[in-house]
Design a protein around this motif. Structure first.
Motif, short mmCIF file in Angstrom:
data_model
loop_
_atom_site.label_atom_id
_atom_site.label_comp_id
_atom_site.label_asym_id
_atom_site.label_seq_id
_atom_site.Cartn_x
_atom_site.Cartn_y
_atom_site.Cartn_z
N TYR A 136 -10.37 11.78 4.46
CA TYR A 136 -10.31 11.43 3.04
C TYR A 136 -11.52 10.61 2.59
CZ TYR A 136 -8.29 9.88 -1.42
OH TYR A 136 -8.04 9.64 -2.74
N ASN A 137 -11.82 9.54 3.32
CA ASN A 137 -12.89 8.62 2.89
C ASN A 137 -14.29 9.14 3.21
OD1 ASN A 137 -11.61 6.22 1.70
ND2 ASN A 137 -10.58 6.13 3.68
N MET A 188 -13.80 14.68 12.50
CA MET A 188 -12.94 13.91 11.59
C MET A 188 -11.58 13.57 12.18
SD MET A 188 -13.73 15.90 8.03
CE MET A 188 -13.45 17.55 8.64
N VAL A 189 -11.03 12.44 11.70
CA VAL A 189 -9.70 11.99 12.11
C VAL A 189 -8.83 11.83 10.86
CG1 VAL A 189 -10.74 10.78 14.07
CG2 VAL A 189 -10.26 9.51 11.97
N PRO A 190 -7.49 11.74 11.03
CA PRO A 190 -6.62 11.52 9.86
C PRO A 190 -6.94 10.19 9.16
CG PRO A 190 -5.35 12.22 11.78
CD PRO A 190 -6.74 11.91 12.28
N TYR A 191 -6.58 10.04 7.88
CA TYR A 191 -5.85 11.05 7.11
C TYR A 191 -6.76 11.85 6.18
CZ TYR A 191 -1.40 8.71 8.30
OH TYR A 191 -0.32 8.17 8.94
N GLY A 192 -6.25 13.02 5.76
CA GLY A 192 -6.88 13.77 4.70
C GLY A 192 -6.16 13.60 3.38
N TYR A 193 -4.86 13.28 3.43
CA TYR A 193 -4.07 13.23 2.19
C TYR A 193 -4.25 11.90 1.46
CZ TYR A 193 -0.40 9.94 3.58
OH TYR A 193 0.26 8.81 3.93
N SER A 194 -4.66 10.86 2.20
CA SER A 194 -4.71 9.51 1.62
C SER A 194 -5.89 8.74 2.17
CB SER A 194 -3.41 8.77 1.97
OG SER A 194 -3.57 7.37 1.78
N GLY A 195 -6.42 7.83 1.34
CA GLY A 195 -7.51 6.99 1.76
C GLY A 195 -7.06 5.79 2.57
N THR A 196 -5.75 5.57 2.66
CA THR A 196 -5.22 4.50 3.50
C THR A 196 -5.34 4.90 4.95
OG1 THR A 196 -3.62 3.94 1.78
CG2 THR A 196 -3.20 3.06 3.98
N ARG A 197 -6.00 4.08 5.74
CA ARG A 197 -6.26 4.49 7.12
C ARG A 197 -5.02 4.28 8.00
NH1 ARG A 197 -12.60 2.58 7.09
NH2 ARG A 197 -13.36 4.67 6.59
#
Ligand SMILES: [Zn+2]
Length: 444
Positions: free
Chosen positions: A382-383, A341-350
């Protein structure tokens, strides 16, 4: 699951008494090291298909004392949870969809422990033989030849003391390539010890065992160290001049010792919070802390802590990352679920460089599969997987690390955290292939 301070000190005393030594016989299975047992605890896979089911699960998880083994708690996802026999009847009344992965967790843990003990006896015998035959030698670590032998080491899981000896041996045996590092001291004062390998201007930071019970992550990270120091991969010499590796096999040694002495299912660190033990350090990093996918309940397995960076373990690692001039990759190894996995985890905005990071992750997943046919999934936390704020990969990205990853190693739930020792070596080999694919493709 709640441990009082009294029981903790009792546990510490018990651990001292029972710490394995080659000269004493190992404790029998009838006297388990684990003070906390899980008789008739089930592991359930709960399918969440509707918003109503998600709300039912969320509304009841605290009262049921659910221990989330996986965290994909979204509509369309599923979660694996441990549930006590006392809560199981109440859970059934909720009418959620689930399958039973494990009928009695203690049976799995007993099997794991039996396998461990058989291996520990073989390992201790080898150590004893080595110490007797090398008494006149001035070696840095007693039994160093045993610790140096990869074909023995990766056949089983190891005690915390043996991991320390293993690391010291690698450093002592490779003075031209390696030196010792530490990110700092844990809550209980243990070193977050590691090894630095290589001379390149591009820094790569790896660690395992941020979550204490995820034992395979320690072994796989050590396998990567072994390959960088003495593997036969012809690319390694190039890696050691292009990169400098900073590798910490056990990022959370306090928690790791708890899993070996009192509670195999401990995930968090050893800070006491309102009667429950531990902060989830991977919800405690100081970037977008407390913005979803973490708990304010000190008894929850994903407790975020009272404030960002309240845990010394996450704080030390963050400071270590910040101290390096050019970090081109950071990998935080976990288990289980087979995810890269890559960021983000806090938000669905890539994030802006999502395509670059996820491209590296895709190459890693392809290279990994080519070794043993094991399929991982890549994508943003996140996604693709689940919301999780205060995690290490998001933080690393926020301070300019160009390719941070959170990896969930084998398996997909058959054994969960108790991955059989026979899977250590294949896990190491396939993860090495994935790691090499990243090193080959980093833009530095
Ligand atoms: Zn984890």
């Amino acid at each position: 699951m709640k441990l009082s301070l009294f029981s903790l000190s009792a546990v510490a005393a018990l651990a001292l008494v029972l710490s394995p030594s080659p000269s004493s016989s190992l404790p029998a299975l009838s006297k388990p090291l684990s003070v906390v047992t899980f008789d008739n605890h089930r592991v359930l896979r709960i399918q969440v298909d509707t918003e109503a089911e998600l709300q039912t699960l969320t509304a009841n998880e605290g009262a049921l004392g659910l221990d989330y083994f996986t965290h994909n708690k979204v509509v369309g996802g599923h979660v694996d949870v441990r549930i006590s026999p006392a809560s199981y009847q109440k859970f059934q009344a909720l009418d959620l969809k689930y399958t039973t992965l494990v009928e009695n967790l203690q049976t799995v843990l007993d099997q794991e422990r039996q396998e461990d003990q058989q291996y520990q006896q073989v390992f201790a015998a080898k150590l004893s033989l080595s110490k007797n035959s090398n008494k006149s030698l001035n070696v840095a670590v007693e039994g160093a030849d045993v610790y140096a032998a990869a074909d023995t080491w990766f056949q089983g899981y190891h005690t915390y003391a043996d991991h320390q000896n293993w690391l010291a041996t690698q450093i002592a045996n490779n003075p031209s390539k390696a030196s010792s590092i530490s990110a700092g001291k844990t809550y209980q004062g243990k070193a977050q010890a590691g090894i630095k390998i290589g001379t390149g201007a591009n820094h790569v930071v790896l660690h395992g065992t941020q979550h204490a019970r995820e034992w395979i992550s320690t072994m796989v990270v050590e396998y990567l160290i072994d390959q960088l120091l003495k593997g036969t991969d012809s690319r390694v010499a190039g890696y050691l001049t292009k990169y400098t590796f900073h590798i910490i096999p056990i990022m959370n040694p306090d928690g790791f010792v708890i899993t070996q002495s009192s509670n195999r299912m401990h995930r968090k660190n050893a800070q006491t919070n309102g009667g429950c033990l531990g902060t989830d350090t991977n919800r405690n990093w100081g970037y977008k802390w407390n913005t979803g996918g973490s708990s304010t309940d000190p008894c929850a397995d994903d407790y975020m802590g009272p404030s960002a960076f309240s845990s010394p373990e996450a704080t030390n690692m963050a400071n270590y990352l910040k101290s390096l001039p050019k970090v081109v990759s950071y990998i935080d190894f976990h288990s289980y679920s087979q995810l890269w996995m890559v960021p983000y985890g806090y938000s669905g905005t890539r994030p802006g460089t999502y395509t670059y990071m996820n491209g590296l992750a895709a190459k890693a997943v392809a290279a990994l599969k080519a070794v043993n046919g094991v399929q991982f999934t890549n994508g943003d936390i996140y996604n693709t997987i689940y919301p999780a704020s205060g995690n290490s990969a998001d933080y690393a990205y926020s301070i300019g690390v160009t390719a941070p990853f959170a990896v969930e190693l084998r398996d997909t739930g058959r054994y969960g955290f108790s991955l059989p020792a026979a899977q250590i070596l294949p896990s190491g080999q396939e993860t090495w292939a994935a790691f090499a694919a990243i090193l080959d493709n980093i833009q530095a």
